[in-house]
Design a protein around this motif. Sequence first.
Motif, PDB file in Angstrom:
ATOM      1  N   VAL A 214      45.141 -39.561  -9.154  1.00 55.79           N
ATOM      2  CA  VAL A 214      44.393 -39.282  -7.926  1.00 55.79           C
ATOM      3  C   VAL A 214      45.087 -39.904  -6.723  1.00 55.79           C
ATOM      4  N   ALA A 218      46.666 -37.861  -3.698  1.00 53.35           N
ATOM      5  CA  ALA A 218      45.994 -38.085  -2.415  1.00 53.35           C
ATOM      6  C   ALA A 218      46.998 -38.202  -1.273  1.00 53.35           C
ATOM      7  N   LEU A 257      44.428 -32.163  -6.678  1.00 52.60           N
ATOM      8  CA  LEU A 257      43.294 -33.074  -6.872  1.00 52.60           C
ATOM      9  C   LEU A 257      42.135 -32.364  -7.568  1.00 52.60           C
ATOM     10  N   VAL A 261      40.126 -33.869 -10.810  1.00 53.61           N
ATOM     11  CA  VAL A 261      38.755 -34.383 -10.726  1.00 53.61           C
ATOM     12  C   VAL A 261      37.746 -33.450 -11.379  1.00 53.61           C
ATOM     13  N   ALA A 266      36.707 -39.171 -11.883  1.00 51.62           N
ATOM     14  CA  ALA A 266      37.367 -39.947 -10.830  1.00 51.62           C
ATOM     15  C   ALA A 266      36.483 -40.002  -9.595  1.00 51.62           C
ATOM     16  N   SER A 267      35.168 -39.923  -9.803  1.00 49.74           N
ATOM     17  CA  SER A 267      34.242 -39.827  -8.675  1.00 49.74           C
ATOM     18  C   SER A 267      34.258 -41.075  -7.801  1.00 49.74           C
ATOM     19  N   THR A 270      37.555 -41.270  -5.723  1.00 51.03           N
ATOM     20  CA  THR A 270      37.604 -40.146  -4.782  1.00 51.03           C
ATOM     21  C   THR A 270      36.603 -40.331  -3.657  1.00 51.03           C
ATOM     22  N   ALA A 274      37.411 -40.715   0.273  1.00 55.64           N
ATOM     23  CA  ALA A 274      36.781 -39.803   1.228  1.00 55.64           C
ATOM     24  C   ALA A 274      36.196 -40.561   2.414  1.00 55.64           C
ATOM     25  N   LEU A 307      37.694 -34.337   0.330  1.00 57.48           N
ATOM     26  CA  LEU A 307      37.595 -35.339  -0.732  1.00 57.48           C
ATOM     27  C   LEU A 307      36.140 -35.659  -1.064  1.00 57.48           C
ATOM     28  N   LEU A 310      35.139 -33.176  -3.514  1.00 54.61           N
ATOM     29  CA  LEU A 310      35.815 -33.394  -4.792  1.00 54.61           C
ATOM     30  C   LEU A 310      35.252 -34.598  -5.534  1.00 54.61           C
ATOM     31  N   ALA A 311      34.575 -35.511  -4.827  1.00 58.70           N
ATOM     32  CA  ALA A 311      33.947 -36.651  -5.502  1.00 58.70           C
ATOM     33  C   ALA A 311      32.867 -36.201  -6.476  1.00 58.70           C
TER      34      ALA A 311
END
Length: 482
Positions: A214, A218, A257, A261, A266-267, A270, A274, A307, A310-311
Amino acid sequence: MTIDQVTLLPLYAASGTAILVLLADLLVARRAVTSGALALGGLATAVCAVVVGTRPPTFCAGEECSWLPSPVAVVTAVLFAALTVGVLALSIPALREGAAPPGEFCFLLAASMTGGVVIGYSGDLISLIVGLETLTLPLYVLVGLRRFAPREQVTTAGASASITFFLISVVSTAIALLGAALNYAATGAVHLDRLVDGFGPATSVAQVGVALLVIGFAFKVAAVPLHAWAPPTYEGAPLPIAAYLSTASKLGGVLALAAIVSRLDASAITAALAVLTMTVGNLVALRQTRMVRLLAWSSIAQAGYVLAALALGGAGVQAAIVYAVFFMILEFIAFAAVVALRPVASDGGDMLAYRGAGRRSPWLGAALVLAFAGLAGLPPGLAGLFAKVTIVDALIDDGWGWLAGVVALNAVIGLAYYVRATANLYATAPKPGIQVVDPTLLEAATHPRLPVARPVAAALIVAAAAAVVLGFAPQLLFDALS
Protein backbone atom coordinates in the motif's frame (compact mmCIF):
# COMPACT_ATOMS: atom_id res chain seq x y z
CA MET A 1 -1.28 -22.97 -20.90
CA THR A 2 -3.65 -21.70 -23.61
CA ILE A 3 -3.63 -18.07 -24.65
CA ASP A 4 -6.62 -16.35 -26.24
CA GLN A 5 -5.07 -13.88 -28.67
CA VAL A 6 -8.33 -11.98 -29.14
CA THR A 7 -8.51 -11.21 -25.42
CA LEU A 8 -5.06 -9.66 -25.64
CA LEU A 9 -6.02 -7.27 -28.47
CA PRO A 10 -5.99 -4.12 -26.24
CA LEU A 11 -2.41 -4.92 -25.21
CA TYR A 12 -1.38 -5.63 -28.80
CA ALA A 13 -2.93 -2.36 -29.96
CA ALA A 14 -1.20 -0.31 -27.25
CA SER A 15 2.24 -1.90 -27.67
CA GLY A 16 1.81 -1.90 -31.45
CA THR A 17 1.25 1.84 -31.26
CA ALA A 18 4.73 2.30 -29.78
CA ILE A 19 6.25 0.21 -32.57
CA LEU A 20 4.23 2.06 -35.21
CA VAL A 21 5.44 5.41 -33.88
CA LEU A 22 9.06 4.22 -33.99
CA LEU A 23 8.71 3.05 -37.60
CA ALA A 24 6.91 6.25 -38.64
CA ASP A 25 9.67 8.39 -37.17
CA LEU A 26 12.40 6.20 -38.68
CA LEU A 27 10.98 5.86 -42.17
CA VAL A 28 9.13 9.16 -42.67
CA ALA A 29 10.56 11.46 -39.98
CA ARG A 30 7.70 13.95 -40.22
CA ARG A 31 6.04 15.32 -37.13
CA ALA A 32 2.52 15.10 -38.56
CA VAL A 33 2.93 11.43 -39.50
CA THR A 34 4.44 10.49 -36.14
CA SER A 35 1.72 12.30 -34.21
CA GLY A 36 -0.94 10.79 -36.43
CA ALA A 37 0.42 7.30 -35.74
CA LEU A 38 0.07 7.86 -32.00
CA ALA A 39 -3.44 9.27 -32.34
CA LEU A 40 -4.48 6.35 -34.56
CA GLY A 41 -2.96 3.85 -32.13
CA GLY A 42 -4.73 5.42 -29.17
CA LEU A 43 -8.05 5.18 -31.02
CA ALA A 44 -7.33 1.55 -31.95
CA THR A 45 -6.54 0.72 -28.31
CA ALA A 46 -9.85 2.16 -27.12
CA VAL A 47 -11.81 0.37 -29.86
CA CYS A 48 -10.11 -2.97 -29.14
CA ALA A 49 -10.88 -2.64 -25.43
CA VAL A 50 -14.56 -2.02 -26.16
CA VAL A 51 -14.81 -4.80 -28.77
CA VAL A 52 -13.07 -7.40 -26.59
CA GLY A 53 -15.21 -6.42 -23.61
CA THR A 54 -15.38 -8.94 -20.79
CA ARG A 55 -14.24 -12.11 -22.52
CA PRO A 56 -12.99 -15.01 -20.35
CA PRO A 57 -9.57 -14.45 -18.79
CA THR A 58 -6.41 -15.76 -20.43
CA PHE A 59 -2.78 -16.50 -19.53
CA CYS A 60 -4.13 -19.06 -17.09
CA ALA A 61 -2.30 -21.83 -15.24
CA GLY A 62 -5.19 -23.94 -14.04
CA GLU A 63 -7.61 -21.58 -12.34
CA GLU A 64 -5.02 -18.83 -11.78
CA CYS A 65 -5.08 -16.23 -14.57
CA SER A 66 -2.81 -13.25 -15.22
CA TRP A 67 -4.99 -11.35 -17.74
CA LEU A 68 -8.45 -10.50 -16.42
CA PRO A 69 -10.85 -8.59 -18.70
CA SER A 70 -13.48 -6.75 -16.68
CA PRO A 71 -15.72 -3.70 -17.00
CA VAL A 72 -13.23 -1.69 -14.96
CA ALA A 73 -10.40 -2.80 -17.26
CA VAL A 74 -12.37 -1.75 -20.35
CA VAL A 75 -13.27 1.68 -18.96
CA THR A 76 -9.75 2.41 -17.74
CA ALA A 77 -8.14 1.23 -21.00
CA VAL A 78 -10.39 3.62 -22.92
CA LEU A 79 -9.53 6.38 -20.45
CA PHE A 80 -5.77 5.76 -20.74
CA ALA A 81 -6.03 5.88 -24.53
CA ALA A 82 -8.14 9.05 -24.44
CA LEU A 83 -5.76 10.80 -22.03
CA THR A 84 -2.78 9.86 -24.21
CA VAL A 85 -4.39 11.31 -27.33
CA GLY A 86 -5.52 14.35 -25.35
CA VAL A 87 -2.03 15.03 -24.02
CA LEU A 88 -0.68 14.64 -27.55
CA ALA A 89 -3.17 17.29 -28.71
CA LEU A 90 -2.03 19.66 -25.96
CA SER A 91 1.60 19.06 -27.01
CA ILE A 92 1.16 19.76 -30.75
CA PRO A 93 1.91 23.53 -30.51
CA ALA A 94 5.13 22.88 -28.57
CA LEU A 95 6.15 20.10 -30.95
CA ARG A 96 5.64 22.48 -33.88
CA GLU A 97 7.98 24.94 -32.19
CA GLY A 98 10.59 22.21 -31.78
CA ALA A 99 10.41 22.19 -27.97
CA ALA A 100 10.84 18.39 -27.97
CA PRO A 101 11.72 15.73 -30.58
CA PRO A 102 8.36 14.37 -31.82
CA GLY A 103 9.56 10.80 -32.41
CA GLU A 104 10.90 10.26 -28.92
CA PHE A 105 8.00 12.16 -27.35
CA CYS A 106 5.29 10.10 -29.08
CA PHE A 107 7.08 6.78 -28.50
CA LEU A 108 7.45 7.42 -24.77
CA LEU A 109 3.81 8.48 -24.52
CA ALA A 110 2.71 5.28 -26.31
CA ALA A 111 4.89 3.14 -24.03
CA SER A 112 3.32 4.78 -20.99
CA MET A 113 -0.16 4.10 -22.37
CA THR A 114 0.80 0.43 -22.76
CA GLY A 115 1.68 0.26 -19.07
CA GLY A 116 -1.66 1.76 -18.14
CA VAL A 117 -3.53 -0.87 -20.17
CA VAL A 118 -1.56 -3.66 -18.47
CA ILE A 119 -2.48 -2.34 -15.01
CA GLY A 120 -6.20 -2.47 -15.77
CA TYR A 121 -6.07 -6.09 -16.95
CA SER A 122 -3.49 -7.42 -14.46
CA GLY A 123 -4.37 -10.61 -12.63
CA ASP A 124 -1.22 -11.02 -10.53
CA LEU A 125 1.21 -8.88 -8.58
CA ILE A 126 4.02 -9.31 -11.11
CA SER A 127 1.93 -8.00 -14.02
CA LEU A 128 0.58 -5.23 -11.82
CA ILE A 129 4.01 -3.94 -10.78
CA VAL A 130 5.47 -4.34 -14.29
CA GLY A 131 2.53 -2.42 -15.74
CA LEU A 132 2.89 0.32 -13.13
CA GLU A 133 6.59 0.71 -13.91
CA THR A 134 5.95 0.65 -17.66
CA LEU A 135 3.49 3.49 -17.12
CA THR A 136 5.95 5.44 -14.99
CA LEU A 137 9.38 4.86 -16.56
CA PRO A 138 8.75 6.87 -19.76
CA LEU A 139 7.53 9.77 -17.66
CA TYR A 140 10.97 10.19 -16.08
CA VAL A 141 12.27 11.12 -19.52
CA LEU A 142 9.19 13.05 -20.67
CA VAL A 143 9.39 15.35 -17.64
CA GLY A 144 12.85 16.53 -18.72
CA LEU A 145 12.52 16.03 -22.51
CA ARG A 146 12.83 19.47 -24.04
CA ARG A 147 15.17 21.15 -26.50
CA PHE A 148 14.79 24.56 -24.94
CA ALA A 149 13.13 26.18 -21.93
CA PRO A 150 11.19 29.44 -21.79
CA ARG A 151 13.21 32.47 -20.81
CA GLU A 152 11.43 33.02 -17.53
CA GLN A 153 12.10 29.44 -16.44
CA VAL A 154 15.40 28.09 -15.17
CA THR A 155 16.80 25.78 -17.86
CA THR A 156 17.58 23.05 -15.32
CA ALA A 157 14.02 22.89 -13.98
CA GLY A 158 13.01 19.97 -16.21
CA ALA A 159 16.13 17.94 -15.41
CA SER A 160 15.78 18.63 -11.68
CA ALA A 161 12.11 17.60 -11.73
CA SER A 162 12.95 14.46 -13.69
CA ILE A 163 15.69 13.40 -11.25
CA THR A 164 13.47 14.11 -8.24
CA PHE A 165 10.68 12.03 -9.74
CA PHE A 166 13.07 9.21 -10.63
CA LEU A 167 14.82 8.93 -7.27
CA ILE A 168 11.66 8.90 -5.17
CA SER A 169 9.93 6.54 -7.58
CA VAL A 170 12.79 4.04 -7.37
CA VAL A 171 12.44 3.98 -3.59
CA SER A 172 8.68 3.47 -3.79
CA THR A 173 9.09 0.65 -6.31
CA ALA A 174 11.59 -1.08 -4.03
CA ILE A 175 9.12 -0.81 -1.14
CA ALA A 176 6.30 -2.29 -3.25
CA LEU A 177 8.52 -5.15 -4.44
CA LEU A 178 9.58 -5.91 -0.88
CA GLY A 179 5.93 -5.96 0.15
CA ALA A 180 5.06 -8.36 -2.68
CA ALA A 181 8.00 -10.60 -1.74
CA LEU A 182 7.02 -10.72 1.93
CA ASN A 183 3.42 -11.50 1.10
CA TYR A 184 4.49 -14.25 -1.30
CA ALA A 185 6.89 -15.71 1.26
CA ALA A 186 4.11 -15.82 3.86
CA THR A 187 1.24 -17.05 1.69
CA GLY A 188 2.74 -18.49 -1.51
CA ALA A 189 0.25 -16.46 -3.56
CA VAL A 190 1.04 -14.05 -6.38
CA HIS A 191 -2.25 -14.01 -8.31
CA LEU A 192 -4.70 -11.39 -7.08
CA ASP A 193 -7.57 -13.84 -6.68
CA ARG A 194 -5.41 -15.97 -4.37
CA LEU A 195 -4.15 -13.22 -2.09
CA VAL A 196 -4.90 -13.71 1.60
CA ASP A 197 -4.04 -11.80 4.75
CA GLY A 198 -1.84 -14.64 5.97
CA PHE A 199 -2.32 -17.68 8.16
CA GLY A 200 -0.52 -19.32 11.03
CA PRO A 201 2.87 -18.05 12.23
CA ALA A 202 3.43 -16.15 8.98
CA THR A 203 0.42 -13.85 9.46
CA SER A 204 2.48 -10.93 10.76
CA VAL A 205 4.91 -11.22 7.81
CA ALA A 206 2.00 -11.13 5.35
CA GLN A 207 0.50 -8.10 7.07
CA VAL A 208 3.81 -6.24 6.85
CA GLY A 209 3.88 -7.12 3.15
CA VAL A 210 0.39 -5.68 2.66
CA ALA A 211 1.38 -2.45 4.41
CA LEU A 212 4.49 -2.10 2.25
CA LEU A 213 2.47 -2.73 -0.93
CA VAL A 214 0.00 0.00 0.00
CA ILE A 215 2.80 2.43 0.86
CA GLY A 216 4.66 1.69 -2.37
CA PHE A 217 1.57 2.15 -4.53
CA ALA A 218 0.50 5.25 -2.57
CA PHE A 219 3.50 7.06 -4.06
CA LYS A 220 1.87 6.90 -7.49
CA VAL A 221 -1.15 8.87 -6.27
CA ALA A 222 1.08 11.32 -4.34
CA ALA A 223 -0.39 10.37 -0.97
CA VAL A 224 1.02 12.11 2.10
CA PRO A 225 3.76 11.57 3.30
CA LEU A 226 4.86 10.30 -0.14
CA HIS A 227 3.77 13.48 -1.89
CA ALA A 228 6.83 15.73 -1.90
CA TRP A 229 7.80 14.84 -5.46
CA ALA A 230 4.53 15.98 -7.05
CA PRO A 231 4.55 19.84 -6.83
CA PRO A 232 8.17 20.36 -8.03
CA THR A 233 7.78 17.68 -10.71
CA TYR A 234 4.55 19.17 -12.05
CA GLU A 235 6.10 22.64 -11.98
CA GLY A 236 9.27 21.58 -13.79
CA ALA A 237 7.60 19.37 -16.40
CA PRO A 238 6.10 20.67 -19.66
CA LEU A 239 2.44 21.50 -19.07
CA PRO A 240 1.01 18.59 -21.14
CA ILE A 241 3.23 16.10 -19.29
CA ALA A 242 2.16 17.61 -15.97
CA ALA A 243 -1.40 16.95 -17.11
CA TYR A 244 -0.52 13.32 -17.85
CA LEU A 245 1.16 12.92 -14.45
CA SER A 246 -1.90 14.34 -12.72
CA THR A 247 -4.35 12.13 -14.61
CA ALA A 248 -3.09 8.93 -16.23
CA SER A 249 -0.22 8.29 -13.81
CA LYS A 250 -2.50 8.88 -10.84
CA LEU A 251 -5.15 6.58 -12.33
CA GLY A 252 -2.56 3.81 -12.52
CA GLY A 253 -1.83 4.21 -8.83
CA VAL A 254 -5.53 4.13 -7.96
CA LEU A 255 -6.02 0.88 -9.92
CA ALA A 256 -3.01 -0.72 -8.24
CA LEU A 257 -4.24 0.25 -4.77
CA ALA A 258 -7.76 -0.94 -5.59
CA ALA A 259 -6.41 -4.35 -6.62
CA ILE A 260 -4.74 -4.74 -3.22
CA VAL A 261 -7.25 -3.24 -0.78
CA SER A 262 -10.19 -5.07 -2.37
CA ARG A 263 -8.58 -8.41 -1.50
CA LEU A 264 -6.46 -7.72 1.59
CA ASP A 265 -7.25 -5.92 4.83
CA ALA A 266 -5.49 -2.56 4.64
CA SER A 267 -8.30 -0.33 5.90
CA ALA A 268 -6.37 1.18 8.83
CA ILE A 269 -3.33 2.34 6.87
CA THR A 270 -5.44 3.45 3.89
CA ALA A 271 -7.74 5.52 6.12
CA ALA A 272 -4.75 7.15 7.80
CA LEU A 273 -3.22 7.99 4.40
CA ALA A 274 -6.58 9.39 3.25
CA VAL A 275 -6.96 11.76 6.21
CA LEU A 276 -3.37 13.00 5.95
CA THR A 277 -3.50 13.38 2.17
CA MET A 278 -6.73 15.32 1.86
CA THR A 279 -5.96 17.55 4.85
CA VAL A 280 -2.37 18.43 3.97
CA GLY A 281 -3.23 18.84 0.30
CA ASN A 282 -6.04 21.31 0.97
CA LEU A 283 -4.22 23.31 3.65
CA VAL A 284 -1.05 23.77 1.57
CA ALA A 285 -3.08 24.58 -1.56
CA LEU A 286 -4.47 27.61 0.30
CA ARG A 287 -1.01 29.22 0.21
CA GLN A 288 -0.13 28.61 -3.45
CA THR A 289 0.50 31.54 -5.78
CA ARG A 290 1.44 29.61 -8.94
CA MET A 291 -1.16 27.86 -11.08
CA VAL A 292 0.56 24.49 -11.59
CA ARG A 293 1.48 24.20 -7.92
CA LEU A 294 -2.13 24.98 -7.02
CA LEU A 295 -3.30 22.18 -9.34
CA ALA A 296 -0.63 19.86 -7.93
CA TRP A 297 -1.67 20.34 -4.31
CA SER A 298 -5.30 20.18 -5.37
CA SER A 299 -4.67 16.80 -7.03
CA ILE A 300 -3.02 15.59 -3.82
CA ALA A 301 -6.17 16.53 -1.89
CA GLN A 302 -8.33 14.80 -4.51
CA ALA A 303 -6.23 11.65 -4.09
CA GLY A 304 -7.16 11.73 -0.40
CA TYR A 305 -10.85 11.48 -1.30
CA VAL A 306 -10.13 8.44 -3.48
CA LEU A 307 -8.15 6.83 -0.67
CA ALA A 308 -11.08 7.43 1.69
CA ALA A 309 -13.26 5.24 -0.51
CA LEU A 310 -10.52 2.60 -0.83
CA ALA A 311 -10.36 2.40 2.98
CA LEU A 312 -13.65 0.49 2.72
CA GLY A 313 -11.92 -2.31 0.84
CA GLY A 314 -13.89 -4.02 -1.90
CA ALA A 315 -17.06 -2.14 -0.95
CA GLY A 316 -15.48 1.19 -1.89
CA VAL A 317 -13.69 0.25 -5.11
CA GLN A 318 -16.50 1.27 -7.44
CA ALA A 319 -16.93 4.63 -5.70
CA ALA A 320 -13.16 5.20 -5.88
CA ILE A 321 -13.01 4.38 -9.61
CA VAL A 322 -16.01 6.61 -10.34
CA TYR A 323 -14.42 9.48 -8.43
CA ALA A 324 -11.08 8.90 -10.18
CA VAL A 325 -12.68 9.02 -13.63
CA PHE A 326 -14.55 12.26 -12.87
CA PHE A 327 -11.41 13.77 -11.35
CA MET A 328 -9.24 12.84 -14.37
CA ILE A 329 -11.63 14.53 -16.78
CA LEU A 330 -11.92 17.72 -14.71
CA GLU A 331 -8.17 17.87 -14.06
CA PHE A 332 -7.47 17.46 -17.77
CA ILE A 333 -9.86 20.34 -18.53
CA ALA A 334 -7.99 22.56 -16.07
CA PHE A 335 -4.59 21.78 -17.59
CA ALA A 336 -5.92 22.13 -21.14
CA ALA A 337 -7.27 25.59 -20.34
CA VAL A 338 -3.93 26.56 -18.76
CA VAL A 339 -2.09 25.37 -21.89
CA ALA A 340 -4.43 27.46 -24.03
CA LEU A 341 -3.96 30.58 -21.90
CA ARG A 342 -0.16 30.41 -21.73
CA PRO A 343 2.46 31.02 -24.47
CA VAL A 344 3.66 27.94 -26.35
CA ALA A 345 6.16 25.78 -24.40
CA SER A 346 5.81 28.03 -21.36
CA ASP A 347 5.33 27.02 -17.75
CA GLY A 348 2.11 27.51 -15.79
CA GLY A 349 3.03 30.97 -14.57
CA ASP A 350 1.95 32.96 -11.55
CA MET A 351 -1.70 33.32 -10.55
CA LEU A 352 -1.48 37.03 -11.39
CA ALA A 353 -0.98 36.07 -15.04
CA TYR A 354 -4.56 34.76 -15.06
CA ARG A 355 -6.13 37.91 -13.64
CA GLY A 356 -8.97 38.86 -15.96
CA ALA A 357 -8.38 35.88 -18.26
CA GLY A 358 -12.06 35.00 -18.10
CA ARG A 359 -13.00 38.41 -19.49
CA ARG A 360 -10.36 38.32 -22.24
CA SER A 361 -11.13 34.72 -23.27
CA PRO A 362 -14.69 33.92 -22.16
CA TRP A 363 -14.75 30.34 -23.40
CA LEU A 364 -11.44 29.42 -21.82
CA GLY A 365 -12.53 31.12 -18.62
CA ALA A 366 -15.75 29.12 -18.68
CA ALA A 367 -13.77 25.89 -19.10
CA LEU A 368 -11.58 26.71 -16.09
CA VAL A 369 -14.68 27.61 -14.05
CA LEU A 370 -16.21 24.24 -14.99
CA ALA A 371 -13.02 22.46 -13.88
CA PHE A 372 -12.64 24.40 -10.62
CA ALA A 373 -16.33 24.05 -9.77
CA GLY A 374 -16.24 20.32 -10.48
CA LEU A 375 -13.11 19.78 -8.41
CA ALA A 376 -14.72 21.74 -5.58
CA GLY A 377 -17.94 19.76 -5.92
CA LEU A 378 -20.13 22.71 -6.88
CA PRO A 379 -22.50 23.41 -9.79
CA PRO A 380 -22.04 23.76 -12.73
CA GLY A 381 -19.44 21.04 -12.21
CA LEU A 382 -22.10 18.40 -11.60
CA ALA A 383 -19.64 15.58 -12.31
CA GLY A 384 -17.48 16.60 -9.36
CA LEU A 385 -20.51 17.15 -7.13
CA PHE A 386 -21.87 13.70 -7.91
CA ALA A 387 -18.42 12.15 -7.35
CA LYS A 388 -18.12 13.60 -3.85
CA VAL A 389 -21.66 12.54 -2.99
CA THR A 390 -20.79 9.02 -4.15
CA ILE A 391 -17.76 8.89 -1.84
CA VAL A 392 -19.66 10.24 1.19
CA ASP A 393 -22.63 7.95 0.55
CA ALA A 394 -20.39 4.87 0.36
CA LEU A 395 -18.63 5.80 3.60
CA ILE A 396 -21.86 6.39 5.51
CA ASP A 397 -23.48 3.19 4.22
CA ASP A 398 -20.49 1.17 5.44
CA GLY A 399 -20.43 2.76 8.90
CA TRP A 400 -17.48 5.11 8.35
CA GLY A 401 -19.34 8.26 9.32
CA TRP A 402 -16.29 9.88 10.90
CA LEU A 403 -14.29 9.56 7.67
CA ALA A 404 -17.25 10.94 5.69
CA GLY A 405 -17.18 13.94 8.04
CA VAL A 406 -13.46 14.46 7.37
CA VAL A 407 -14.15 14.34 3.62
CA ALA A 408 -16.95 16.91 3.97
CA LEU A 409 -14.79 19.21 6.12
CA ASN A 410 -11.93 19.07 3.64
CA ALA A 411 -14.30 19.76 0.76
CA VAL A 412 -15.30 22.97 2.56
CA ILE A 413 -11.63 23.92 3.03
CA GLY A 414 -11.00 23.31 -0.66
CA LEU A 415 -13.72 25.79 -1.59
CA ALA A 416 -11.47 28.65 -0.46
CA TYR A 417 -8.73 28.25 -3.06
CA TYR A 418 -11.05 27.13 -5.85
CA VAL A 419 -13.26 30.20 -5.34
CA ARG A 420 -10.19 32.45 -5.10
CA ALA A 421 -8.78 31.06 -8.35
CA THR A 422 -12.16 31.44 -10.08
CA ALA A 423 -12.60 35.03 -8.86
CA ASN A 424 -9.11 35.85 -10.12
CA LEU A 425 -10.20 34.93 -13.65
CA TYR A 426 -12.72 37.78 -13.67
CA ALA A 427 -10.91 40.31 -11.48
CA THR A 428 -9.95 43.68 -12.89
CA ALA A 429 -6.34 44.79 -12.98
CA PRO A 430 -5.18 46.83 -9.97
CA LYS A 431 -5.31 50.57 -10.52
CA PRO A 432 -1.91 51.95 -11.55
CA GLY A 433 -0.30 54.82 -9.70
CA ILE A 434 -0.56 57.08 -12.77
CA GLN A 435 -3.59 58.31 -14.69
CA VAL A 436 -4.55 55.91 -17.50
CA VAL A 437 -6.87 57.13 -20.26
CA ASP A 438 -7.94 53.65 -21.41
CA PRO A 439 -7.48 50.89 -18.78
CA THR A 440 -8.89 48.27 -21.19
CA LEU A 441 -6.25 49.09 -23.78
CA LEU A 442 -3.53 48.90 -21.12
CA GLU A 443 -4.74 45.48 -19.98
CA ALA A 444 -4.87 44.21 -23.57
CA ALA A 445 -1.29 45.38 -24.09
CA THR A 446 0.07 43.81 -20.88
CA HIS A 447 -1.99 40.61 -21.12
CA PRO A 448 -2.61 39.96 -24.83
CA ARG A 449 -5.14 37.34 -25.88
CA LEU A 450 -3.21 34.42 -27.36
CA PRO A 451 -4.50 32.33 -30.28
CA VAL A 452 -5.59 28.81 -29.33
CA ALA A 453 -4.24 25.99 -31.48
CA ARG A 454 -6.92 23.77 -33.02
CA PRO A 455 -5.70 20.53 -31.41
CA VAL A 456 -5.76 22.18 -27.98
CA ALA A 457 -9.23 23.58 -28.60
CA ALA A 458 -10.49 20.18 -29.81
CA ALA A 459 -9.12 18.38 -26.75
CA LEU A 460 -10.66 20.96 -24.44
CA ILE A 461 -14.06 20.79 -26.14
CA VAL A 462 -14.19 16.98 -26.04
CA ALA A 463 -13.17 16.86 -22.37
CA ALA A 464 -15.67 19.56 -21.40
CA ALA A 465 -18.43 17.77 -23.30
CA ALA A 466 -17.59 14.51 -21.51
CA ALA A 467 -17.71 16.29 -18.13
CA VAL A 468 -21.09 17.84 -18.91
CA VAL A 469 -22.60 14.58 -20.20
CA LEU A 470 -21.38 12.55 -17.21
CA GLY A 471 -22.53 15.33 -14.89
CA PHE A 472 -26.09 15.06 -16.15
CA ALA A 473 -26.02 11.28 -16.71
CA PRO A 474 -23.56 9.74 -14.20
CA GLN A 475 -25.41 6.44 -14.46
CA LEU A 476 -23.65 5.92 -17.79
CA LEU A 477 -20.37 5.47 -15.94
CA PHE A 478 -21.90 3.19 -13.31
CA ASP A 479 -23.42 1.03 -16.04
CA ALA A 480 -20.08 0.82 -17.84
CA LEU A 481 -18.34 -0.30 -14.62
CA SER A 482 -20.98 -2.89 -13.75
